[in-house]
Write an enzyme that holds these catalytic residues in place. Structure first.
Site, PDB file in Angstrom:
ATOM      1  N   LYS A 182       0.847  -1.178   0.000  1.00  0.00           N
ATOM      2  CA  LYS A 182       0.000   0.000   0.000  1.00  0.00           C
ATOM      3  C   LYS A 182       0.892   1.240   0.000  1.00  0.00           C
ATOM      4  O   LYS A 182       1.893   1.284   0.708  1.00  0.00           O
ATOM      5  CB  LYS A 182      -0.915   0.017   1.240  1.00  0.00           C
ATOM      6  CG  LYS A 182      -2.037  -1.005   1.197  1.00  0.00           C
ATOM      7  CD  LYS A 182      -3.036  -0.701   0.095  1.00  0.00           C
ATOM      8  CE  LYS A 182      -4.141  -1.727   0.028  1.00  0.00           C
ATOM      9  NZ  LYS A 182      -5.018  -1.499  -1.143  1.00  0.00           N
TER      10      LYS A 182
ATOM     11  N   LEU B 134     -47.158 -41.806  36.902  1.00  0.00           N
ATOM     12  CA  LEU B 134     -46.337 -43.007  36.881  1.00  0.00           C
ATOM     13  C   LEU B 134     -44.903 -42.650  36.496  1.00  0.00           C
ATOM     14  O   LEU B 134     -44.640 -41.549  35.998  1.00  0.00           O
ATOM     15  CB  LEU B 134     -46.931 -44.016  35.900  1.00  0.00           C
ATOM     16  CG  LEU B 134     -48.291 -44.604  36.302  1.00  0.00           C
ATOM     17  CD1 LEU B 134     -48.754 -45.627  35.269  1.00  0.00           C
ATOM     18  CD2 LEU B 134     -48.229 -45.246  37.687  1.00  0.00           C
TER      19      LEU B 134
END
Length: 933
Positions: free
Chosen positions: A219, A620
């Site tokens: 860059k 149950l």
């Protein structure tokens, strides 16, 4: 009583976001000159759209800035149209958005769903404007798209090699930049670049010997505003190089000529320049799903650039080392609505949702049927599983709503018993019914005493009931029938309609166009059968105080067809029946189960807790008593507006108390603690596992009755007192303090086993038969025999049962270690396994034996009591203390009580069996051998 003619106005019961102002259309007289402002306005609309797509849909309101704008003539403009199209790119559904101009511009947004797809692509789980995740492709830095996330993350979860690896992330569909040749990443180039980090300085105009590649980028940045340009570039390149095996970014080198030109000419020395640059970079957000995540390691290096032997500028080199997770340049550009506000979705939450999968059930949950997959649902949905069979989603929907589509079916009113009960209490409701059933439509009108309570919101005392209309040719409507006018009623109706819509999307999974219109029906003269007045109210005495919204939903929201109604009712079934599975903690991911019809009827349909304050529930083994108890607590809190200290959950053992304290909002205590203190704030009591309560610390039942009927606490009547129990799992011979079976009224029974595999259920039933043979009390025996005969397993999952006899203690420890090692290899976790002994003393004996066996097998040899059920590696405790809890795999070590309590041997075995979901191992010692052998 005189009629009141006022009308309560309502607004949208929907998520409404204000995008402020915007210029619409492409008319040249109205195109804005300020392009930056126009981009900002477009961004505001896209952010609102993204948030609503991810949050169940809603409405965006935008003030139109340009005069003489007409949507029908000018459209919405190319910038907004393109932006919205990009949001839903990849979907075959092109109608996520509907537009209407009524002074302001209204944008109706449909809910997002990962299940919507075209022929080649499936939508990601979240709508995302930009992922902010970069990678290198050839010599370019590109941002991945939402559709690439899953594959990209799965590749990054595995180490891909070092910086000189081959280019695996290049995109063959993207051409290299013009005038920029494609350079292959050569090892010698990268090594040459790395050597630059050891230089003392560089010369202005010097040409570097290597070129740009996957792992090298140049860059220039030799101009003005260098810090701003570096601040924008560094996060992107840190992300790109980290996600592509590492690399080097040279700032201050011309990318075409490779000449060193330097940057930061205005700064004096390398140290201060580096400090300024470092301040511009925040610690990058990362994702790494490995148990030992790697560190995101990079360095910023600043060198002098000399020109004619004088300091000229600087060369900045970013060195990014390899990273095996994913690095974000910033939080994803992804939004949601939370508490009415637009919030950013943080990177970790975003990654979790984008990669969400249904839990890997395998052997663990073959008794479950996947009813809603997260990969084909709106963003914040959880996986939903039913137990299948008669309680699968389709059958539950048919049983709850009973809607059939035919030319003459009309509107069915459900549930039958509830609306008849309501109409008996309030005869005037019969006059309202025709208004709530639109002619020519097919569907269902679902009554509830409070839809708010059904979806987890507080009840309103002025509301008689609610009725939700889901029908063809109509937008869904929530009718709220009230006693009197109040501001609270309007807020209640709007909020309830909004939350029902949100619940239909998440967790319900409905992703079509959906709005719910709140309508308040106000009886100015209402009559309750409890008043003793037998006169009825005529239609003239009923005033409709709510109207449909003054701004109508688009036609697509009210043109529902039969398939839409079915999908909505499926979603509504999930909304009403869902609860967080207790298995979520074991699997490490949250998912939902559905109540069975039997469980739902006890909790919702048969008993209104405002009237049925006291109830004995016999369940149950494996029928889900504790699940119902948890759901009941939430209904009590929302119905009676209770604080946590006003609702008491009582059980016998600390492990279950600890577990429920993390699952509910009640005050959870043991029976012993309950008998030790007074509870002046308590109004409602839920008792669980009551069969194991004793009278050793006093009469707990009488104390609970006194608390919930105290006039100073309950001036308007007693509080709720529900008691859950199972005589088949009674693990002692002491008195329990409950009334005799024949005096337990009202009473309900749960007989459909939902927790245990069929083989385990069969083993439990075998010993339930043995318990009946020992029962001497005639009334109790007759009652238990009736329950036993009605017992059935509600699913087809077989499960596994294994019984071993005549083993030494060392053999038992070794057997358990070998079995667990195989389970862990198959994918089970330590949190899915428990080892249960007959007594706490037996646990102390077996703990060192198990530790030695596990150490020999290279297994984690840490054991903890059931109190630590959510955190411990392995649970080692007694059968009694594990009562009320569950694990996928249970090892029962010599589950035989002391000889003085031999009559409860069968009970202990039933209790042991009911704790195991998929596999049960029962291991007996050889009584002929020495105990310590």
């Amino acid at each position: 009583m005189a009629l009141k003619n006022s009308v309560i106005e309502t607004k949208y019961a929907d998520l409404v976001l204000d995008a402020d102002t915007a210029t619409f259309g492409e008319n040249h007289r109205e195109v804005m000159k300020d392009k930056g402002l126009k981009r900002m306005q477009c961004k505001n609309i896209l952010t609102c759209a993204c948030a609503l797509l991810n949050s169940g849909g809603g409405i965006i309101t935008v003030k139109v800035q340009n005069e003489n704008y007409d949507y029908n003539i000018h459209g919405i403009g190319l910038d907004i149209e393109t932006g919205l199209a990009e949001l839903v790119k990849g979907s075959a559904n092109t109608s996520f958005f509907e537009f209407r101009q009524e002074g302001t511009m209204l944008i109706f947004v449909q809910s997002w769903s990962g299940g919507m797809s075209n022929r080649t692509e499936t939508l990601p789980q979240l709508c995302t404007i930009a992922c902010n995740i970069y990678k290198r492709s050839i010599s370019r830095t590109i941002q991945i798209t939402p559709l690439e996330v899953e594959n990209f993350f799965s590749r990054r979860a595995k180490p891909t090699g070092s910086s000189d690896s081959s280019e695996e992330d290049s995109d063959s569909n993207i051409e290299p930049r013009a005038k920029k040749p494609h350079f292959s990443p050569k090892r010698e180039d990268f090594e040459s670049a790395l050597r630059m980090l050891h230089r003392a300085e560089f010369q202005y105009g010097e040409i570097l010997s290597f070129t740009e590649s996957v792992h090298i980028e140049f860059k220039d940045f030799s101009g003005d505003k260098v810090l701003n340009r570096i601040k924008e570039a560094l996060p992107k390149y840190i992300s790109a190089f980290a996600n592509t095996g590492g690399g080097l970014l040279f700032i201050g080198v011309n990318d075409k000529s490779r000449k060193v030109v330097g940057c930061g000419q205005d700064y004096k020395d390398p140290v201060s320049f580096k400090e300024l640059v470092s301040r511009t970079v925040k610690e990058p957000d990362t994702w790494d799903n490995r148990s030992t995540p790697s560190k995101c390691d990079y360095s910023l290096n600043v060198f002098r650039v000399m020109k004619e032997s004088e300091p000229h500028s600087f060369l900045l080199i970013l060195h990014m080392k390899p990273f095996y997770g994913v690095v974000f340049a910033d939080n994803p550009d992804c939004w949601k609505v939370e508490n009415g506000q637009i919030k950013s979705v943080k990177h970790d939450e975003w990654a979790g949702l984008m990669l969400a999968k249904d839990p890997a059930m395998e052997e663990l949950c073959k008794n479950f049927k996947n009813e809603l997959s997260v990969t084909a649902a709106p963003p914040w949905c959880k996986s939903v599983f039913s137990i299948g069979g008669a309680d699968c989603l389709d059958k539950l929907r048919q049983q709850l709503f009973k809607v059939e589509f035919s030319s003459s079916s009309g509107i069915d009113v459900v549930p039958d018993n509830l609306y008849k009960e309501l109409f008996k209490e309030y005869p005037a409701l019969g006059n309202l019914l025709p208004q709530m059933k639109p002619e020519g439509s097919e569907g269902v009108l679902v009554f509830s005493r409070s839809w708010a309570v059904d979806i987890g919101l507080p009840k309103n005392k002025d509301v008689i009931c609610d009725a939700l209309l889901v029908a063809t040719k109509s937008t869904p409507v929530l009718y709220t029938i009230v006693r009197q006018e109040s501001d609270g009623v309007v807020k209640y109706s709007k909020n309830t309609a909004l939350f029902i819509k949100q619940k239909l999307v998440n967790p319900g999974g409905y992703a079509g166009k959906l709005g719910i219109i709140p309508k308040i029906l106000w009886c100015t003269i209402y009559q309750s059968a409890e008043d003793g007045n037998t006169s009825t109210c005529g239609l003239d005495n009923v005033q409709e105080a709510g109207r449909k919204l003054h701004i109508q939903y688009p036609h697509a929201y009210s043109s529902l067809k039969g398939k839409d109604i079915k999908a909505l009712l499926n979603a509504l079934t999930i909304v009403v029946l869902n609860f967080k599975s207790f298995l979520s903690d074991q699997l490490g991911c949250e998912f939902l189960n559905l109540l069975t019809l039997e469980q739902f009827q006890i909790l919702y349909s048969k008993h209104n807790i405002e009237k049925c304050k006291k109830l004995f529930v016999h369940g149950l083994p494996g029928t889900g008593k504790t699940v119902i108890a948890g759901q009941l607590i939430e209904r009590i809190i929302n119905t009676f507006h209770c604080n946590p200290d006003e609702v008491l959950y009582i059980c016998e053992n600390r492990p279950l108390r600890t577990f429920m304290s993390q699952k509910t909002n009640a005050t959870c205590i043991t029976r012993k603690t309950f008998m030790s203190y007074n509870y002046p704030e308590v109004k409602h009591i839920v008792v669980d596992e009551a069969q194991n309560f004793r009278l050793e610390h006093g009469d707990w039942y009488s104390k609970a009755e006194a608390i919930r009927t105290a006039k100073e606490t309950h001036p308007n009547g007693p509080g709720v007192f529900w008691i859950f129990m199972d005589y088949f799992q009674m693990s002692h011979t002491s008195q329990i303090g409950l009334p005799k079976v024949q005096d337990q009224d009202p009473r309900e029974e749960l007989t459909r086993g939902v927790r245990n595999g069929r083989e385990i259920h069969k083993f439990a039933q075998l010993h339930m038969g043995e318990i009946l043979k020992l029962q001497s009390n005639k009334e109790k025996r007759e009652f238990l025999t009736k329950l036993f005969q009605e017992a059935n397993c509600a699913h087809s999952f077989t499960g596994k049962f294994d019984e071993q006899e005549k083993m030494t203690q060392k053999e038992i420890a070794k057997y358990i270690g070998n079995k667990i090692k195989r389970y862990l290899k198959k994918g089970y976790t330590t949190k899915q396994i428990a080892i249960l002994c007959s007594t706490g003393k037996a646990c102390c004996i077996y703990k060192p034996l198990l530790e030695r066996a596990f150490t020999t097998l290279n297994l984690d040899a840490r054991f903890a009591e059931a109190n630590e059920i959510l955190n411990a590696p392995f649970i080692l405790d007694s059968v009694r203390r594990f009562s009320g809890l569950e694990k996928s795999i249970i090892f029962g070590i010599h589950p035989v009580p002391h000889r003085t309590q031999s009559e409860v041997t069968a009970n202990i075995l039933v209790c042991l069996a009911s704790r195991a979901m998929t596999e049960l191992h029962v291991l007996y010692e050889d009584s002929q051998l020495n105990f310590a052998q």
